[in-house]
Design an enzyme around this catalytic site. Structure first.
Site, PDB file in Angstrom:
ATOM      1  N   GLY A  14       0.891  -1.301   0.185  1.00 37.69           N
ATOM      2  CA  GLY A  14       0.094  -0.134   0.077  1.00 37.69           C
ATOM      3  C   GLY A  14       0.968   1.379  -0.065  1.00 37.69           C
ATOM      4  NE  ARG A  92     -10.803  10.097   7.096  1.00 36.86           N
ATOM      5  CZ  ARG A  92     -11.115  11.208   7.240  1.00 36.86           C
ATOM      6  NH1 ARG A  92     -12.424  11.688   7.382  1.00 36.86           N
ATOM      7  NH2 ARG A  92     -10.312  12.174   7.986  1.00 36.86           N
ATOM      8  NE  ARG A  98      -8.803   9.800  10.472  1.00 35.31           N
ATOM      9  CZ  ARG A  98      -8.574  10.872  10.810  1.00 35.31           C
ATOM     10  NH1 ARG A  98      -9.679  11.289  11.479  1.00 35.31           N
ATOM     11  NH2 ARG A  98      -8.035  11.787  10.235  1.00 35.31           N
ATOM     12  CD  GLN A 112      -3.783  -8.285  10.070  1.00 34.99           C
ATOM     13  OE1 GLN A 112      -3.597  -6.960  10.593  1.00 34.99           O
ATOM     14  NE2 GLN A 112      -3.701  -8.118   8.718  1.00 34.99           N
ATOM     15  CG  ASP A 159      -4.067  12.643  14.865  1.00 36.43           C
ATOM     16  OD1 ASP A 159      -4.684  13.158  14.030  1.00 36.43           O
ATOM     17  OD2 ASP A 159      -4.165  11.573  15.438  1.00 36.43           O
ATOM     18  CG  HIS A 187      -6.451   8.829  13.939  1.00 33.54           C
ATOM     19  ND1 HIS A 187      -5.701   9.983  13.641  1.00 33.54           N
ATOM     20  CD2 HIS A 187      -6.445   8.192  12.732  1.00 33.54           C
ATOM     21  CE1 HIS A 187      -5.615  10.047  12.334  1.00 33.54           C
ATOM     22  NE2 HIS A 187      -5.977   9.113  11.837  1.00 33.54           N
TER      23      HIS A 187
HETATM   24  N1  NAD Z   1      -3.737   6.227  12.306  1.00 33.49           N
HETATM   25  C1  NAD Z   1      -3.285   7.228  11.313  1.00 33.49           C
HETATM   26  O1  NAD Z   1      -2.831   8.287  11.491  1.00 33.49           O
HETATM   27  C2  NAD Z   1      -3.387   6.955   9.793  1.00 33.49           C
HETATM   28  C3  NAD Z   1      -2.820   7.828   8.778  1.00 33.49           C
HETATM   29  C4  NAD Z   1      -2.749   7.516   7.186  1.00 33.49           C
HETATM   30  C5  NAD Z   1      -3.729   6.330   6.991  1.00 33.49           C
HETATM   31  N2  NAD Z   1      -4.135   5.468   8.073  1.00 33.49           N
HETATM   32  C6  NAD Z   1      -4.939   4.410   7.607  1.00 33.49           C
HETATM   33  O2  NAD Z   1      -4.028   3.312   7.116  1.00 33.49           O
HETATM   34  C7  NAD Z   1      -4.629   2.477   6.063  1.00 33.49           C
HETATM   35  C8  NAD Z   1      -3.656   2.211   5.028  1.00 33.49           C
HETATM   36  O3  NAD Z   1      -3.656   3.496   4.450  1.00 33.49           O
HETATM   37  P1  NAD Z   1      -2.932   3.348   2.660  1.00 33.49           P
HETATM   38  O4  NAD Z   1      -3.092   4.714   2.129  1.00 33.49           O
HETATM   39  O5  NAD Z   1      -1.649   2.698   2.887  1.00 33.49           O
HETATM   40  O6  NAD Z   1      -4.048   2.429   2.148  1.00 33.49           O
HETATM   41  P2  NAD Z   1      -3.688   1.557   0.800  1.00 33.49           P
HETATM   42  O7  NAD Z   1      -5.079   1.178   0.133  1.00 33.49           O
HETATM   43  O8  NAD Z   1      -2.722   2.376  -0.161  1.00 33.49           O
HETATM   44  O9  NAD Z   1      -3.024   0.292   1.370  1.00 33.49           O
HETATM   45  C9  NAD Z   1      -3.580  -0.679   2.204  1.00 33.49           C
HETATM   46  C10 NAD Z   1      -3.029  -1.905   1.646  1.00 33.49           C
HETATM   47  O10 NAD Z   1      -3.346  -2.989   2.833  1.00 33.49           O
HETATM   48  C11 NAD Z   1      -3.795  -4.247   2.163  1.00 33.49           C
HETATM   49  N3  NAD Z   1      -4.628  -4.956   2.976  1.00 33.49           N
HETATM   50  C12 NAD Z   1      -6.144  -4.827   2.749  1.00 33.49           C
HETATM   51  N4  NAD Z   1      -6.453  -5.921   3.768  1.00 33.49           N
HETATM   52  C13 NAD Z   1      -5.426  -6.405   4.307  1.00 33.49           C
HETATM   53  C14 NAD Z   1      -5.183  -7.642   5.030  1.00 33.49           C
HETATM   54  N5  NAD Z   1      -6.148  -8.256   5.540  1.00 33.49           N
HETATM   55  N6  NAD Z   1      -3.777  -8.199   5.249  1.00 33.49           N
HETATM   56  C15 NAD Z   1      -2.919  -7.212   4.790  1.00 33.49           C
HETATM   57  N7  NAD Z   1      -2.912  -6.525   3.974  1.00 33.49           N
HETATM   58  C16 NAD Z   1      -4.028  -5.812   3.652  1.00 33.49           C
HETATM   59  C17 NAD Z   1      -4.267  -3.604   0.727  1.00 33.49           C
HETATM   60  O11 NAD Z   1      -4.180  -4.541  -0.222  1.00 33.49           O
HETATM   61  C18 NAD Z   1      -3.546  -2.590   0.410  1.00 33.49           C
HETATM   62  O12 NAD Z   1      -2.200  -2.835  -0.499  1.00 33.49           O
HETATM   63  C19 NAD Z   1      -6.177   2.877   5.914  1.00 33.49           C
HETATM   64  O13 NAD Z   1      -7.073   2.656   6.781  1.00 33.49           O
HETATM   65  C20 NAD Z   1      -6.068   4.441   6.261  1.00 33.49           C
HETATM   66  O14 NAD Z   1      -7.157   5.186   6.701  1.00 33.49           O
HETATM   67  C21 NAD Z   1      -4.079   5.758   9.332  1.00 33.49           C
HETATM   68  O1  LMR Z   2      -7.805  11.047   7.428  1.00 30.19           O
HETATM   69  C1  LMR Z   2      -7.638   9.908   6.995  1.00 30.19           C
HETATM   70  O2  LMR Z   2      -8.616   9.043   6.661  1.00 30.19           O
HETATM   71  C2  LMR Z   2      -6.116   9.261   6.915  1.00 30.19           C
HETATM   72  C3  LMR Z   2      -5.545   9.414   8.213  1.00 30.19           C
HETATM   73  O3  LMR Z   2      -6.230   8.845   9.232  1.00 30.19           O
HETATM   74  C4  LMR Z   2      -5.039  10.793   8.507  1.00 30.19           C
HETATM   75  O4  LMR Z   2      -5.287  11.242   9.642  1.00 30.19           O
HETATM   76  O5  LMR Z   2      -4.372  11.318   7.603  1.00 30.19           O
END
Ligand code: NAD
Ligand code: LMR
Length: 324
Positions: A14, A92, A98, A112, A159, A187
């Protein structure tokens, strides 16, 4: 040379991982003298893309990388893992909150959690990045009864870092001048970025910024930053999320003098419901974290801390069937 540590990363093909894996491999998370074995997990449909990432990591000839495992089996990915960064989940899109991802992503974290329980090192440190991160971490933890819930954390460091820069820019100082930034709660858009205890170059933040800016600019900007990035980039934050994940794990494992924000299982501190994964101000030392205690909480803060707690309680109720 130290013995290598095993680092499991889910969602290896990802967006976030495309930054995260390379920075970990370069030593940014655990230091330039810590060899690593990367254990990358993907879904079967993304294994070709993951293999491409592995080819690129190999092409960097990183001195610290001793081995790379690429798999679609969580039992293999988490085998003896010392660190697990659970990134793989759906992001999202515009107009979504979220928590709208809860249904789509929750099942991933129960599977997991079980796989971590059965395979990971007994000292594994888990960081959930995939959204909604706090409640996904709760699901994973509840499905891992043989591990200590304190081993499961979620990411509010992004954040926290966003808030540091907003305040530093407003006051004309550097992020390194800012001390005791706090993100409370979820978050999500209810998170509470709190400046009541924050200092900038030794002065209380509230002596340097107007109340109106704090309530009507700073707080909503930090709360809505993820959505602003999705609007601007057409995709959710990736490199900044990876960077904050590295900060979170590095400080947890190696310690820091700074107060940092981590979403961790509430022990009831500050009157927050026990068990939910709530972001607190913490100090990290000796490979562990402790909540900063004894902060005075005024009525404004109490209401904001309660609103984000209420949201986390609602999220917990919505996934009760997955909590084992
Ligand atoms: N907490 C935070 O501050 C924060 C910040 C940014 C993004 N995020 C979250 O992180 C997540 C990933 O974001 P991204 O931009 O890398 O998304 P993305 O879609 O680019 O990548 C996600 C990857 O996860 C893989 N995946 C899906 N289900 C899976 C599973 N069961 N096991 C292993 N891999 C799996 C997908 O195939 C994909 O390659 C999203 O939920 C996003 O909202 C959180
Ligand atoms: O806002 C999102 O959905 C992605 C991530 O959680 C962020 O804070 O950038």
């Amino acid at each position: 040379m130290k013995d290598p540590v095993r680092i499991a990363i889910t969602g290896g093909a990802g967006q976030i991982s495309y930054s995260l894996i390379f920075r970990i491999a370069a030593g940014d998370m655990l230091g330039p003298d810590q060899p690593v074995i990367l254990q990358l997990l993907e879904i079967p449909q993304a294994m070709d893309a993951l293999n491409g990432v592995v080819m690129e990591v190999n092409d960097c000839a990183f001195p610290l990388v001793q081995d790379i495992v690429a798999t679609d089996d969580p039992n293999v990915a988490f085998k003896d893992a010392d660190f697990a960064l659970l990134v793989g989940a759906r992001p999202r899109g515009p107009g979504m909150e979220r928590k709208d991802l809860l249904e789509a992503n929750a099942a991933i974290f129960s599977v997991q959690g079980k796989a971590l329980n059965d395979n990971a090192s007994r000292n594994v440190r888990v960081l959930v990045v995939g959204n909604p991160a706090n409640t996904n971490a709760l699901i994973a933890s509840c499905n891992a009864p043989d591990l200590n819930p304190r081993q499961f954390t979620a990411m509010t460091r992004l954040d926290h870092n966003r808030a540091l820069t907003q305040l530093a820019q407003k006051t004309g100082k550097r992020v390194t001048d800012v001390d005791s930034m706090i993100i409370w709660g979820n978050h999500s858009a209810t998170q509470y970025p709190d400046l009541a205890h924050t200092k900038v170059a030794g002065k209380p933040a509230f002596d340097l910024v107007e109340r109106d800016w704090y309530e009507n600019d700073f707080i909503p900007t930090v709360q809505q930053r993820g959505a602003a990035i999705i609007k601007a980039r057409g995709a959710s934050s990736a490199a900044s999320a990876a960077s904050s994940a590295i900060d979170h794990m590095r400080d947890w494992a190696l310690g820091t003098d700074q107060v940092v924000s981590m979403a961790i299982p509430s022990d009831g501190s500050y009157g927050i419901a026990e068990g939910i994964i709530y972001s607190y101000p913490v100090r990290c030392q000796n490979g562990d974290y402790e909540i900063v205690q004894g902060l005075e909480i005024d009525e404004f803060s109490r209401a904001k801390m309660k609103a984000t707690e209420d949201e986390l309680r609602e999220e917990r109720a919505a996934v009760e069937h997955l909590l084992g």
